[in-house]
Structure formats: structure tokens, C-alpha cells
Design an enzyme around this catalytic site. Structure first.
Site, short mmCIF file in Angstrom:
data_model
loop_
_atom_site.label_atom_id
_atom_site.label_comp_id
_atom_site.label_asym_id
_atom_site.label_seq_id
_atom_site.Cartn_x
_atom_site.Cartn_y
_atom_site.Cartn_z
N GLU A 193 -1.81 9.91 -22.73
CA GLU A 193 -0.73 10.55 -21.98
C GLU A 193 -1.10 12.00 -21.70
O GLU A 193 -1.55 12.73 -22.59
CB GLU A 193 0.60 10.50 -22.75
CG GLU A 193 1.74 11.04 -21.88
CD GLU A 193 3.10 10.97 -22.55
OE1 GLU A 193 3.48 9.88 -23.03
OE2 GLU A 193 3.78 12.00 -22.59
N ASP A 219 6.49 4.70 -30.23
CA ASP A 219 5.23 5.30 -29.79
C ASP A 219 4.20 4.22 -29.45
O ASP A 219 3.36 4.40 -28.57
CB ASP A 219 4.66 6.22 -30.89
CG ASP A 219 5.73 7.11 -31.48
OD1 ASP A 219 5.75 8.29 -31.15
OD2 ASP A 219 6.56 6.60 -32.26
N ASP A 276 -0.66 7.35 -27.25
CA ASP A 276 0.49 8.24 -27.04
C ASP A 276 0.38 9.34 -28.10
O ASP A 276 0.75 9.14 -29.25
CB ASP A 276 1.80 7.45 -27.22
CG ASP A 276 3.03 8.33 -26.98
OD1 ASP A 276 2.96 9.22 -26.12
OD2 ASP A 276 4.05 8.11 -27.67
#
Lengths: 190, 190
Positions: free
Chosen positions: B68, B141, B7
Site C-alpha cells: 500500500e 489487515d 498492508d
């Protein structure tokens, strides 16, 4: 002082090295472009560009790397590749302990021509004149990279300990740098 | 199959490794976050994150890295760091010959909860349940990184050679992936 300029791009990343000499002289060391095939996966394209930048740093041993500051407002798809390349270039420099500086297109134009709104062709012609080349360097990305390197070599702090801008070009540079800082602050506050 | 989820973030980059087992089972391998001091120069911050990701790849030997997909439309200042970290993560993977996949937040949410609009807390709770953890992983996260890894491990192509989506979550995943592809095409044409 030797500076490697990097005009970040995924398909073609402009690279240019200059050496600054006393009295506002700059000499050409090398210019070119790192490329990656548009059909390759993005991760491999980024690696190809990263390796090329690493090679240029190792070969030319610059004191600093000047990278164009990328703004996110432009075309989203193009910007993501450009921004990723700028990040990758920073890592290659940091890994080798080389100083990194970011300059906006306006700063570069102002530094090289004295006019922050100068058209691209004028930049390339001015780069050729400053470096004693018979014609503007090709590809255009290489000319932009050389302009970035010259801009950094000439930044006011390296010219005068007091940060005083002596020439019209330097004054325009200082203005553009100030505007860029203001712009950045707006972002942080957003 | 072992997947490292990333992430991307400059201040805190979530990392999570899962191992997929037959019958839609996933097992936790590790989770955490790479961090960098906000006051450091960006190039050194990017290097710190790059080195941490490289270390995680070397230590956990994933078959793939799921990152991501960052969209440029959001806050310009935050996005530039996030985008640079995603580029840097891709280079670390490519340098080691590890497959890279990008997934949108909507795809991840749909894969993990069956709902592409699920709130963050629901994702974290579902990640905890799927991995047999007593509480949602912290920091947030890391939970997002684990969700990315699970999303990639469960992507329809690894479940069925025909690409048929069997469960509601998989159907939602396929829809979200299609929407992401459409979105991407719009960008290219722009």
C-alpha cells in the site's frame, strides 16, 4: 565508544564514524555517503542504501548507530524516502545487534555547538574543529552524520551517571532532548 | 501470477498471497499478519516485521509484491512507522529480486469493488467472495493485504496488452491510478 551517525536520505545518505575518548575527545574514524541513482525504482534504491549501511556497520563495528529523527510535517514526498531510509538503517543495525538511537536536528545542533538553532555551516565548521580536520567534511550529509555521531557519543548519560549536564552545550542538549520527548508525546496522544 | 500483498503496519502488518488464473479468477494461497510488541524498541520491531516478510517471500515465492502506498499527510506518528515498514518490505523484496508495486487505497478499492470510495467492510466481503471464503478474512489487515494482491494481479496491463479496461472495476482502477500519478507529480514539483 564508537558511533556510526546516519543522516538518512535516498539520493545521498550521510555516514560518519567517530570514536569517543575520555575527556570529551572525539576522533574521526571515517566519513562518506551512500548514494542511489534517482532514476532507479525506489525498492532498488533502498536496497542499495541498506547494503551500504550494512557494510559500514560490518567494517567499522560501531557500538551504537545514531540516526536523525525524521519529522513527517515537512515536504511529504521527500519525507517518505527519508523516513524509509531511517527504517531500513534501523533494521540493518537491529539485525547485527547494534544499539540504535534517534536524535532530532535540534539535539544535534545543541550538542555540537551549544545552540539548537545553529546554521548548517556552523555545524560543519564545528565538526571539522572537533575532529581536527583542515576543512568541513564534504558532502554536507557526511558532516551532518558526523555531528549525529558526536551528539550521541556526548549524550549526557554517557558523561555523568546522574545525567547532570556540565557544559553549556550539554545543558542545551538536555533541553532539546526534553522538548523532543514532549513533542513525541503529543503525537502519541493525537 | 502469484502476488504477495502487504498492508504495512508496525503493530500488525497484513500479509496475503493470491494466485491469479485465466479469466479473472483468483485463488487464495495464504493470509495472516506479522506483528511486533508495541513496547519493543522501534528498530527491533522493524526487524521482526522485515524477517516475517522475508519468510513469506521465501515460502510463497511470489512473482510480485504489492504494497500500500502510504501518504504522509495523515497522523504523523502513525505514518512514520507505516512508512518505515513499507520501506523495509521493499528492501526484502529487492534483495530477492522480486518486483515491487505500490497501490493507493483508492486504486485497491476501485479494483476490488469498482468503487474507489468503498467502505472497509465492503472490501473484506468482496475479498471473501472472490476467494471463495465463508467469511471475511481476519484480521482486517490481512483482508486489506489480500485486496492489494488481487488489485495487483488484476491491474489492467496484465489483462490486456493495450491497457484497455474491460469491466467497470477496471475502468475505476485506471481512473484511480491516473489520479494517483497526478497526485505524485504535484509532490515532486512541491
Amino acid at each position: 565508544m564508537r558511533v556510526l551517525g546516519v543522516d538518512p536520505g535516498l539520493t545521498r545518505c550521510g555516514l560518519g564514524v567517530v570514536e569517543s575518548r575520555p575527556g570529551r575527545q572525539v576522533a574521526l574514524v571515517a566519513f562518506g555517503a551512500a548514494t542511489s541513482p534517482p532514476d532507479d525504482p525506489v525498492d532498488r534504491r533502498l536496497l542499495a542504501i541498506a547494503d551500504a549501511i550494512g557494510l559500514w556497520i560490518d567494517r567499522h563495528q560501531p557500538d551504537a548507530i545514531a540516526i536523525e529523527r525524521v519529522f513527517a510535517q515537512r515536504n511529504a514526498y521527500t519525507v517518505s524516502g527519508t523516513m524509509q531510509v531511517s527504517g531500513v538503517a534501523m533494521v540493518e543495525a537491529a539485525r547485527r545487534g547494534v544499539e540504535v538511537a534517534l536524535h532530532t536536528p535540534t539535539e544535534v545542533k545543541a550538542a555540537v555547538t551549544g545552540n539548537g538553532d545553529a546554521p548548517k555551516e556552523q555545524i560543519a565548521r564545528m565538526v571539522a574543529r572537533l575532529l581536527g580536520l583542515a576543512a568541513p567534511p564534504r558532502p554536507a550529509d557526511a558532516a551532518d552524520a558526523l555531528a549525529l555521531a558526536i551528539c550521541h557519543a556526548w549524550r549526557p548519560s554517557t558523561l555523568s551517571p546522574t545525567g547532570q549536564a556540565a557544559t553549556a552545550a550539554q545543558k542545551a542538549w538536555v533541553e532539546a532532548a526534553r522538548a523532543a520527548r514532549r513533542h513525541r508525546k503529543t503525537w502519541v496522544a493525537a
